[in-house]
Scaffold this motif. Sequence first.
Motif, PDB file in Angstrom:
ATOM      1  N   LYS A 204      21.570   3.291  36.237  1.00 32.50           N
ATOM      2  CA  LYS A 204      22.898   3.061  35.439  1.00 32.50           C
ATOM      3  C   LYS A 204      23.207   1.702  35.358  1.00 32.50           C
ATOM      4  CE  LYS A 204      27.560   4.727  34.857  1.00 32.50           C
ATOM      5  NZ  LYS A 204      28.542   5.602  35.590  1.00 32.50           N
ATOM      6  N   HIS A 205      23.337   0.720  36.662  1.00 30.91           N
ATOM      7  CA  HIS A 205      23.704  -0.623  36.614  1.00 30.91           C
ATOM      8  C   HIS A 205      22.711  -1.667  36.755  1.00 30.91           C
ATOM      9  CE1 HIS A 205      27.745   1.256  37.392  1.00 30.91           C
ATOM     10  NE2 HIS A 205      27.135   2.164  38.254  1.00 30.91           N
ATOM     11  N   SER A 206      21.468  -1.175  36.413  1.00 31.29           N
ATOM     12  CA  SER A 206      20.235  -2.338  36.495  1.00 31.29           C
ATOM     13  C   SER A 206      19.559  -2.348  35.156  1.00 31.29           C
ATOM     14  CB  SER A 206      19.054  -1.733  37.748  1.00 31.29           C
ATOM     15  OG  SER A 206      18.673  -0.521  37.392  1.00 31.29           O
ATOM     16  N   ARG A 207      18.812  -3.469  35.146  1.00 33.24           N
ATOM     17  CA  ARG A 207      18.044  -3.816  34.015  1.00 33.24           C
ATOM     18  C   ARG A 207      16.778  -3.715  34.426  1.00 33.24           C
ATOM     19  NH1 ARG A 207      20.700  -8.669  30.958  1.00 33.24           N
ATOM     20  NH2 ARG A 207      19.474  -7.943  29.099  1.00 33.24           N
ATOM     21  N   VAL A 208      15.826  -3.581  33.301  1.00 33.29           N
ATOM     22  CA  VAL A 208      14.351  -3.473  33.482  1.00 33.29           C
ATOM     23  C   VAL A 208      13.904  -4.701  32.909  1.00 33.29           C
ATOM     24  CG1 VAL A 208      12.163  -2.149  32.941  1.00 33.29           C
ATOM     25  CG2 VAL A 208      14.388  -0.965  33.653  1.00 33.29           C
TER      26      VAL A 208
ATOM     27  N   ASP B 150       2.544  -6.542  32.993  1.00 34.49           N
ATOM     28  CA  ASP B 150       2.284  -5.229  32.850  1.00 34.49           C
ATOM     29  C   ASP B 150       2.880  -4.189  33.936  1.00 34.49           C
ATOM     30  OD1 ASP B 150       0.875  -5.487  30.669  1.00 34.49           O
ATOM     31  OD2 ASP B 150      -0.911  -5.922  31.754  1.00 34.49           O
ATOM     32  N   TYR B 151       3.929  -4.809  34.876  1.00 35.59           N
ATOM     33  CA  TYR B 151       4.655  -4.105  35.807  1.00 35.59           C
ATOM     34  C   TYR B 151       6.117  -4.141  35.316  1.00 35.59           C
ATOM     35  CZ  TYR B 151       0.302  -4.179  38.611  1.00 35.59           C
ATOM     36  OH  TYR B 151      -0.769  -4.111  39.062  1.00 35.59           O
ATOM     37  N   ARG B 152       6.888  -3.104  35.796  1.00 34.56           N
ATOM     38  CA  ARG B 152       8.218  -2.906  35.089  1.00 34.56           C
ATOM     39  C   ARG B 152       9.067  -3.059  36.569  1.00 34.56           C
ATOM     40  NH1 ARG B 152       9.692   0.246  30.852  1.00 34.56           N
ATOM     41  NH2 ARG B 152      11.565   0.889  31.782  1.00 34.56           N
ATOM     42  N   PHE B 153      10.180  -4.135  36.743  1.00 34.35           N
ATOM     43  CA  PHE B 153      11.038  -4.399  37.670  1.00 34.35           C
ATOM     44  C   PHE B 153      12.255  -4.100  37.309  1.00 34.35           C
ATOM     45  CE2 PHE B 153       7.353  -6.986  38.640  1.00 34.35           C
ATOM     46  CZ  PHE B 153       7.094  -6.905  39.830  1.00 34.35           C
ATOM     47  N   LYS B 154      13.307  -3.459  38.372  1.00 30.30           N
ATOM     48  CA  LYS B 154      14.492  -3.331  37.879  1.00 30.30           C
ATOM     49  C   LYS B 154      15.310  -4.239  38.688  1.00 30.30           C
ATOM     50  CE  LYS B 154      14.953   0.723  39.552  1.00 30.30           C
ATOM     51  NZ  LYS B 154      15.601   2.170  39.870  1.00 30.30           N
ATOM     52  N   TRP B 155      16.313  -4.720  38.129  1.00 31.10           N
ATOM     53  CA  TRP B 155      17.236  -5.875  38.743  1.00 31.10           C
ATOM     54  C   TRP B 155      18.655  -5.938  38.336  1.00 31.10           C
ATOM     55  CZ3 TRP B 155      19.663  -9.790  35.789  1.00 31.10           C
ATOM     56  CH2 TRP B 155      19.368  -9.947  34.448  1.00 31.10           C
ATOM     57  N   LEU B 156      19.651  -6.334  39.075  1.00 32.09           N
ATOM     58  CA  LEU B 156      20.934  -6.430  38.835  1.00 32.09           C
ATOM     59  C   LEU B 156      21.586  -7.838  39.642  1.00 32.09           C
ATOM     60  CD1 LEU B 156      22.489  -5.427  41.634  1.00 32.09           C
ATOM     61  CD2 LEU B 156      21.784  -3.232  40.673  1.00 32.09           C
ATOM     62  N   VAL B 157      22.753  -7.770  39.287  1.00 30.84           N
ATOM     63  CA  VAL B 157      23.455  -8.975  40.020  1.00 30.84           C
ATOM     64  C   VAL B 157      24.757  -8.473  40.237  1.00 30.84           C
ATOM     65  CG1 VAL B 157      24.703 -11.061  39.366  1.00 30.84           C
ATOM     66  CG2 VAL B 157      22.514 -10.678  38.370  1.00 30.84           C
ATOM     67  N   SER B 158      24.970  -8.679  41.568  1.00 31.10           N
ATOM     68  CA  SER B 158      25.963  -7.995  42.377  1.00 31.10           C
ATOM     69  C   SER B 158      27.034  -9.067  42.612  1.00 31.10           C
ATOM     70  CB  SER B 158      25.535  -7.336  43.743  1.00 31.10           C
ATOM     71  OG  SER B 158      26.671  -6.962  44.186  1.00 31.10           O
TER      72      SER B 158
END
Length: 111
Positions: free
Chosen positions: A7-11, A16-24
């Motif tokens: 819900k709070h992260s971006r992809v 060719d690999y998917r990473f999730k990230w967010l800024v806190s």
Amino acid sequence: MMTLSKKHSRVIMIDDYRFKWLVSPNDGHNVFVAEKENIKGQKIEVHFITDINSFWVEFPSVDKLNLKILKPKDAESIIKQALNDGWNPERKGTPIVFDWKNGTIVRRNKK
């Protein structure tokens, strides 16, 4: 170890690999956190200075504030730099911690 919230992260796709990230947000700095999607492995944490989440006492006089935001191209650069610095997102372990200065990540010394 918990994975990042969908819900709070971006992809972002990198090689060719998917990473999730967010800024806190934090007062005076923010923390970028990333992990490989669907892997309960090691995360990276990258601290960077910004005034965006500080209490805006001087509003609307913001010309002297550091209004740094993190864009997807920055996220891609940070993840690639961390991978080149030895981050293995599939290995379990405590997060690797960096500081972000002038577009480059610098590994923090362990205390």
